[in-house]
Design a protein around this motif. Sequence first.
Motif, PDB file in Angstrom:
ATOM      1  N   THR A  66       6.976 -11.349   8.515  1.00  0.00           N
ATOM      2  CA  THR A  66       6.719 -12.672   7.985  1.00  0.00           C
ATOM      3  C   THR A  66       7.518 -13.611   8.880  1.00  0.00           C
ATOM      4  O   THR A  66       8.743 -13.493   8.956  1.00  0.00           O
ATOM      5  CB  THR A  66       7.070 -12.821   6.495  1.00  0.00           C
ATOM      6  OG1 THR A  66       6.809 -14.149   6.083  1.00  0.00           O
ATOM      7  CG2 THR A  66       8.492 -12.430   6.177  1.00  0.00           C
ATOM      8  N   SER A  67       6.824 -14.447   9.611  1.00  0.00           N
ATOM      9  CA  SER A  67       7.414 -15.232  10.703  1.00  0.00           C
ATOM     10  C   SER A  67       8.123 -14.269  11.634  1.00  0.00           C
ATOM     11  O   SER A  67       7.520 -13.317  12.082  1.00  0.00           O
ATOM     12  CB  SER A  67       8.297 -16.346  10.164  1.00  0.00           C
ATOM     13  OG  SER A  67       7.482 -17.300   9.490  1.00  0.00           O
ATOM     14  N   SER A  68       9.420 -14.448  11.908  1.00  0.00           N
ATOM     15  CA  SER A  68      10.113 -13.563  12.846  1.00  0.00           C
ATOM     16  C   SER A  68      10.923 -12.481  12.142  1.00  0.00           C
ATOM     17  O   SER A  68      11.698 -11.763  12.770  1.00  0.00           O
ATOM     18  CB  SER A  68      11.025 -14.398  13.749  1.00  0.00           C
ATOM     19  OG  SER A  68      10.226 -15.246  14.540  1.00  0.00           O
ATOM     20  N   ARG A  69      10.760 -12.331  10.844  1.00  0.00           N
ATOM     21  CA  ARG A  69      11.525 -11.346  10.073  1.00  0.00           C
ATOM     22  C   ARG A  69      10.659 -10.131   9.783  1.00  0.00           C
ATOM     23  O   ARG A  69       9.596 -10.233   9.168  1.00  0.00           O
ATOM     24  CB  ARG A  69      12.019 -11.965   8.766  1.00  0.00           C
ATOM     25  CG  ARG A  69      12.920 -11.055   7.961  1.00  0.00           C
ATOM     26  CD  ARG A  69      13.515 -11.789   6.773  1.00  0.00           C
ATOM     27  NE  ARG A  69      12.510 -12.267   5.853  1.00  0.00           N
ATOM     28  CZ  ARG A  69      12.134 -11.632   4.750  1.00  0.00           C
ATOM     29  NH1 ARG A  69      12.687 -10.476   4.412  1.00  0.00           N
ATOM     30  NH2 ARG A  69      11.215 -12.150   3.961  1.00  0.00           N
ATOM     31  N   MET A  70      11.121  -8.955  10.224  1.00  0.00           N
ATOM     32  CA  MET A  70      10.401  -7.717   9.950  1.00  0.00           C
ATOM     33  C   MET A  70      10.684  -7.302   8.518  1.00  0.00           C
ATOM     34  O   MET A  70      11.832  -7.278   8.086  1.00  0.00           O
ATOM     35  CB  MET A  70      10.828  -6.605  10.906  1.00  0.00           C
ATOM     36  CG  MET A  70       9.974  -5.369  10.763  1.00  0.00           C
ATOM     37  SD  MET A  70      10.472  -4.033  11.847  1.00  0.00           S
ATOM     38  CE  MET A  70      11.968  -3.508  11.048  1.00  0.00           C
ATOM     39  N   ILE A  71       9.611  -6.966   7.764  1.00  0.00           N
ATOM     40  CA  ILE A  71       9.829  -6.562   6.377  1.00  0.00           C
ATOM     41  C   ILE A  71       9.486  -5.091   6.118  1.00  0.00           C
ATOM     42  O   ILE A  71       9.917  -4.536   5.125  1.00  0.00           O
ATOM     43  CB  ILE A  71       9.075  -7.477   5.390  1.00  0.00           C
ATOM     44  CG1 ILE A  71       7.589  -7.528   5.690  1.00  0.00           C
ATOM     45  CG2 ILE A  71       9.651  -8.873   5.417  1.00  0.00           C
ATOM     46  CD1 ILE A  71       6.786  -8.338   4.689  1.00  0.00           C
ATOM     47  N   LYS A  72       8.732  -4.447   7.019  1.00  0.00           N
ATOM     48  CA  LYS A  72       8.451  -3.015   6.884  1.00  0.00           C
ATOM     49  C   LYS A  72       7.977  -2.478   8.219  1.00  0.00           C
ATOM     50  O   LYS A  72       7.258  -3.151   8.947  1.00  0.00           O
ATOM     51  CB  LYS A  72       7.380  -2.780   5.815  1.00  0.00           C
ATOM     52  CG  LYS A  72       7.115  -1.311   5.547  1.00  0.00           C
ATOM     53  CD  LYS A  72       6.657  -1.083   4.133  1.00  0.00           C
ATOM     54  CE  LYS A  72       6.433   0.377   3.815  1.00  0.00           C
ATOM     55  NZ  LYS A  72       7.581   1.217   3.846  1.00  0.00           N
ATOM     56  N   SER A  73       8.398  -1.258   8.537  1.00  0.00           N
ATOM     57  CA  SER A  73       7.980  -0.626   9.794  1.00  0.00           C
ATOM     58  C   SER A  73       7.152   0.622   9.498  1.00  0.00           C
ATOM     59  O   SER A  73       7.001   1.034   8.355  1.00  0.00           O
ATOM     60  CB  SER A  73       9.209  -0.270  10.644  1.00  0.00           C
ATOM     61  OG  SER A  73      10.002   0.673   9.973  1.00  0.00           O
ATOM     62  N   LYS A  74       6.626   1.223  10.561  1.00  0.00           N
ATOM     63  CA  LYS A  74       5.834   2.454  10.497  1.00  0.00           C
ATOM     64  C   LYS A  74       4.631   2.312   9.569  1.00  0.00           C
ATOM     65  O   LYS A  74       4.404   3.128   8.683  1.00  0.00           O
ATOM     66  CB  LYS A  74       6.712   3.631  10.079  1.00  0.00           C
ATOM     67  CG  LYS A  74       7.828   3.907  11.054  1.00  0.00           C
ATOM     68  CD  LYS A  74       8.699   5.043  10.615  1.00  0.00           C
ATOM     69  CE  LYS A  74       9.835   5.218  11.599  1.00  0.00           C
ATOM     70  NZ  LYS A  74      10.819   6.189  11.151  1.00  0.00           N
ATOM     71  N   VAL A  75       3.838   1.249   9.803  1.00  0.00           N
ATOM     72  CA  VAL A  75       2.633   1.012   9.008  1.00  0.00           C
ATOM     73  C   VAL A  75       1.413   0.993   9.922  1.00  0.00           C
ATOM     74  O   VAL A  75       1.538   0.814  11.136  1.00  0.00           O
ATOM     75  CB  VAL A  75       2.717  -0.316   8.217  1.00  0.00           C
ATOM     76  CG1 VAL A  75       3.871  -0.300   7.245  1.00  0.00           C
ATOM     77  CG2 VAL A  75       2.825  -1.509   9.156  1.00  0.00           C
ATOM     78  N   THR A  76       0.261   1.189   9.349  1.00  0.00           N
ATOM     79  CA  THR A  76      -1.018   1.018  10.052  1.00  0.00           C
ATOM     80  C   THR A  76      -1.928   0.200   9.145  1.00  0.00           C
ATOM     81  O   THR A  76      -1.635   0.011   7.958  1.00  0.00           O
ATOM     82  CB  THR A  76      -1.689   2.367  10.373  1.00  0.00           C
ATOM     83  OG1 THR A  76      -1.924   3.073   9.151  1.00  0.00           O
ATOM     84  CG2 THR A  76      -0.824   3.202  11.308  1.00  0.00           C
ATOM     85  N   TRP A  77      -3.044  -0.256   9.693  1.00  0.00           N
ATOM     86  CA  TRP A  77      -3.984  -1.037   8.902  1.00  0.00           C
ATOM     87  C   TRP A  77      -5.400  -0.684   9.300  1.00  0.00           C
ATOM     88  O   TRP A  77      -5.648  -0.113  10.342  1.00  0.00           O
ATOM     89  CB  TRP A  77      -3.707  -2.534   9.040  1.00  0.00           C
ATOM     90  CG  TRP A  77      -3.909  -3.082  10.427  1.00  0.00           C
ATOM     91  CD1 TRP A  77      -3.001  -3.084  11.442  1.00  0.00           C
ATOM     92  CD2 TRP A  77      -5.098  -3.682  10.945  1.00  0.00           C
ATOM     93  NE1 TRP A  77      -3.538  -3.656  12.567  1.00  0.00           N
ATOM     94  CE2 TRP A  77      -4.826  -4.042  12.295  1.00  0.00           C
ATOM     95  CE3 TRP A  77      -6.349  -3.970  10.425  1.00  0.00           C
ATOM     96  CZ2 TRP A  77      -5.774  -4.652  13.096  1.00  0.00           C
ATOM     97  CZ3 TRP A  77      -7.296  -4.591  11.235  1.00  0.00           C
ATOM     98  CH2 TRP A  77      -6.988  -4.922  12.555  1.00  0.00           C
ATOM     99  N   THR A 112       0.698 -17.615   6.744  1.00  0.00           N
ATOM    100  CA  THR A 112       1.552 -18.809   6.885  1.00  0.00           C
ATOM    101  C   THR A 112       2.787 -18.576   7.757  1.00  0.00           C
ATOM    102  O   THR A 112       3.717 -19.356   7.726  1.00  0.00           O
ATOM    103  CB  THR A 112       1.982 -19.421   5.526  1.00  0.00           C
ATOM    104  OG1 THR A 112       2.915 -18.571   4.880  1.00  0.00           O
ATOM    105  CG2 THR A 112       0.783 -19.702   4.646  1.00  0.00           C
ATOM    106  N   SER A 113       2.792 -17.536   8.567  1.00  0.00           N
ATOM    107  CA  SER A 113       3.930 -17.265   9.449  1.00  0.00           C
ATOM    108  C   SER A 113       3.942 -18.224  10.634  1.00  0.00           C
ATOM    109  O   SER A 113       2.896 -18.605  11.152  1.00  0.00           O
ATOM    110  CB  SER A 113       3.883 -15.830   9.975  1.00  0.00           C
ATOM    111  OG  SER A 113       4.125 -14.905   8.943  1.00  0.00           O
ATOM    112  N   LEU A 114       5.137 -18.591  11.060  1.00  0.00           N
ATOM    113  CA  LEU A 114       5.365 -19.376  12.269  1.00  0.00           C
ATOM    114  C   LEU A 114       6.084 -18.460  13.248  1.00  0.00           C
ATOM    115  O   LEU A 114       7.192 -17.992  12.968  1.00  0.00           O
ATOM    116  CB  LEU A 114       6.221 -20.603  11.964  1.00  0.00           C
ATOM    117  CG  LEU A 114       6.738 -21.393  13.178  1.00  0.00           C
ATOM    118  CD1 LEU A 114       5.581 -21.974  13.978  1.00  0.00           C
ATOM    119  CD2 LEU A 114       7.691 -22.485  12.719  1.00  0.00           C
ATOM    120  N   VAL A 115       5.455 -18.172  14.396  1.00  0.00           N
ATOM    121  CA  VAL A 115       6.035 -17.234  15.355  1.00  0.00           C
ATOM    122  C   VAL A 115       6.554 -18.002  16.557  1.00  0.00           C
ATOM    123  O   VAL A 115       5.792 -18.561  17.343  1.00  0.00           O
ATOM    124  CB  VAL A 115       4.996 -16.176  15.801  1.00  0.00           C
ATOM    125  CG1 VAL A 115       5.633 -15.187  16.769  1.00  0.00           C
ATOM    126  CG2 VAL A 115       4.428 -15.448  14.592  1.00  0.00           C
TER     127      VAL A 115
END
Length: 192
Positions: A176-187, A161-164
Amino acid sequence: MVVSNKTIFNSTYRGAIEFSSSRLRPGMLSFGVSHLDKSFPAPNFVKIQGKLIINGYGGHQFGPGGNLTIRPTGILEVGNNFNVGHFSRFVISSHSVIGDDNMHSWNNLYMDTDSHPIFDEKGNRLNEAAGFKIGNNVWIGAKCTILKGVKIADGVILASTSLVTKNLDNPNSIYTSSRMIKSKVTWSNVIV
């Protein structure tokens, strides 16, 4: 190319889809075919008046029930191993790029134009089309909206549901949208 029997091509001319790879294979591009083995009653609409460029030799999938509209001035360039889920919509009037190894969920909207022009008092257009650029290895959750001119860095995970409307510049991060909530992740695209 694999096309479901519910896919409707409208105003799409010969040569509108271009493959950059010399290693073509059956099933390299599909429209309206579900990887979920479910039946979708809604048709796919494909209208390519500009150009769809398919890069790489992996799978390129536009899920069922979607709408792909590339206007005469538009170019959509997708990278190797591109997958977008069902009921997603593309409206392309500029040159937009999606990188390699992307996984995009369902019900997403991708627009590089406002469609209808807005003018100032002198008649100058205020809202020109501007292509978006989505990097490599990006995972976009369900019901997201990607608007014109934005850039999304490699490895980004975008919450549902993010709006970019602004650039997501930090690679390998959750937004989430334009707010970073965590860095240094992979998937991983493996379902557990």
